[in-house]
Write a protein that holds these residues in place. Sequence first.
Motif, PDB file in Angstrom:
ATOM      1  N   ALA A 114      37.401  35.547  28.258  1.00  0.00           N
ATOM      2  CA  ALA A 114      38.604  34.735  28.087  1.00  0.00           C
ATOM      3  C   ALA A 114      39.826  35.368  28.732  1.00  0.00           C
ATOM      4  O   ALA A 114      40.691  34.663  29.267  1.00  0.00           O
ATOM      5  CB  ALA A 114      38.859  34.491  26.601  1.00  0.00           C
ATOM      6  N   GLY A 162      39.595  34.382  32.167  1.00  0.00           N
ATOM      7  CA  GLY A 162      39.370  32.955  32.329  1.00  0.00           C
ATOM      8  C   GLY A 162      38.138  32.632  33.146  1.00  0.00           C
ATOM      9  O   GLY A 162      38.081  31.613  33.819  1.00  0.00           O
ATOM     10  N   THR A 188      33.977  31.914  33.534  1.00  0.00           N
ATOM     11  CA  THR A 188      32.799  31.412  32.836  1.00  0.00           C
ATOM     12  C   THR A 188      31.615  31.391  33.794  1.00  0.00           C
ATOM     13  O   THR A 188      31.739  30.916  34.929  1.00  0.00           O
ATOM     14  CB  THR A 188      33.038  29.984  32.305  1.00  0.00           C
ATOM     15  OG1 THR A 188      34.161  30.002  31.434  1.00  0.00           O
ATOM     16  CG2 THR A 188      31.827  29.466  31.559  1.00  0.00           C
TER      17      THR A 188
END
Length: 109
Positions: free
Chosen positions: A73, A76, A78
């Motif tokens: 996170a 940011g 994924t």
Amino acid sequence: MELISEDSSNSQITSYIGNYSGTYSGDDSGIWEFSIDSNGNIQGVAYSDLYGNISLSGNITDGTNGTMVMGDASYGVTFSGNINTITGEVSGTWSNTEGYYGTYKGYKN
């Protein structure tokens, strides 16, 4: 990120337990490694050419077809993809909130 429900067969997760490593490319590139535990939890790190070390955490989201999601996170980022239990291959796509994206691939060690 969604964990596998307790109703799912633990034998589905068992086939994914282990250590994996590989590379990723696209707008950033580097190498990654992670491990999967008996609950389907993923912990690892990506070594980014742009950002240095990025911690990865996530889980197997579907034990039937090896769908997985992991990320960090704070960066940011994924990584989403699948694990093939027959070949041990891991592959998918990655993206971050800056609009960078690419693909990744690796294998169970």
